[in-house]
Scaffold this motif. Structure first.
Motif, PDB file in Angstrom:
ATOM      1  N   VAL A 147       0.876  -1.165   0.000  1.00 18.52           N
ATOM      2  CA  VAL A 147       0.000   0.000   0.000  1.00 18.52           C
ATOM      3  C   VAL A 147       0.914   1.216   0.000  1.00 18.52           C
ATOM      4  CG1 VAL A 147      -1.936  -1.137   1.108  1.00 18.52           C
ATOM      5  CG2 VAL A 147      -0.186  -0.021   2.520  1.00 18.52           C
ATOM      6  N   GLU A 189      -2.684   0.804  -3.932  1.00 24.21           N
ATOM      7  CA  GLU A 189      -2.146  -0.546  -3.815  1.00 24.21           C
ATOM      8  C   GLU A 189      -1.391  -0.927  -5.074  1.00 24.21           C
ATOM      9  OE1 GLU A 189      -5.287  -3.240  -2.904  1.00 24.21           O
ATOM     10  OE2 GLU A 189      -5.824  -2.243  -1.023  1.00 24.21           O
ATOM     11  N   ASN A 239       0.659  -4.539  -6.728  1.00 23.83           N
ATOM     12  CA  ASN A 239       0.977  -5.953  -6.604  1.00 23.83           C
ATOM     13  C   ASN A 239       1.783  -6.417  -7.805  1.00 23.83           C
ATOM     14  OD1 ASN A 239      -0.588  -7.212  -4.186  1.00 23.83           O
ATOM     15  ND2 ASN A 239      -2.070  -5.852  -5.176  1.00 23.83           N
TER      16      ASN A 239
END
Length: 243
Positions: free
Chosen positions: A78, A207, A209
């Motif tokens: 985050v 966020e 990833n």
């Protein structure tokens, strides 16, 4: 490091070359994976206090790397936990994933100057704020003799996304590395992969990833007779990079 031919194809499927069956030349081992950020001085890398989730699976004359999280997730941030420092040296940007391992050569030598290691990448990233540059993806391979003297090191790079906007992305590309000689005293080797990320303009709740899914990052040793099969790989741009 010596000059190598680099094959790269971002965002495209790679045709798989068929090679003549041969005795196994190498055995590969997964070592470790670390995620690093630029240190406070801006002149080096420092590990995060947690490890990315990635595992290695030995193949016949190769190795498969796969993320161990859901859908092949390797790490996530985050915005408020994305830790890095500024630097005037372009070598040090954002964060980088470093994966290392070793291998043995199961014969008297690296058998032919045209034997090569092909590294095929299938990786993914998603993020919902700011902009991202996957600015580095590099391979490195070093041969050693029985006394652990380094004989030669080779490596490739060249893939970079440039700044991309929020969304989900998949990238496919391949590198090829040749040692270029018959190293009769070589008994083992070290390998590594380094992927650099620079996330900019994010807020605390954004966020990010990164994924290495089931189709993964694969290393494959291709003996010299397989060279003719390279003509069957379509859509790959050829470049040269000195290391």
């Amino acid at each position: 490091m010596q000059m190598n031919t680099v094959l790269a194809c971002a965002g495209a499927a790679l045709a798989v070359a068929t090679t003549t069956a041969s005795a196994q030349l190498t055995t590969w081992q997964f070592g470790s994976a670390s995620l690093q950020h630029v240190n406070a001085a801006g002149d080096g890398w420092e590990d995060f206090d947690w490890n990315p989730g990635i595992a290695g699976q030995a193949l016949n004359d190769g190795m498969k790397l796969v993320g161990t999280g859901p859908d092949g997730n390797v790490f996530g941030f985050v915005g408020e936990n994305y830790l890095t420092n500024t630097s005037t040296d372009p070598e040090y940007r954002g964060v980088q994933l470093v994966i290392r391992g070793t291998g043995t050569i199961d014969g008297a030598s690296w058998q032919h100057p045209e034997d090569l290691i092909r590294t095929t990448f299938q990786i993914g990233v998603d993020f919902n704020g700011g902009s991202l540059d996957v600015y580095r993806a590099e391979t490195s391979f070093t041969l050693f003799d029985a006394q652990n003297n380094a004989l030669i090191g080779v490596g490739s790079g060249g893939f970079a996304t440039g700044l991309i906007e929020p969304g989900g992305y998949g990238f496919g590309f391949a590198y090829e590395d040749r040692f270029g000689a018959n190293y009769q005293t070589a008994t083992h080797f070290e390998w590594s992969v380094r992927i650099g990320f620079d996330w900019q303009g994010q807020i605390f709740t954004d966020e990010l990833n990164f994924y290495v899914p089931e189709n993964s990052i694969d290393f494959n040793v291709v003996p010299a007779p397989g060279m003719a099969a390279l003509a069957g790989i379509a859509g790959l741009a050829v470049a040269r990079r000195r290391r």
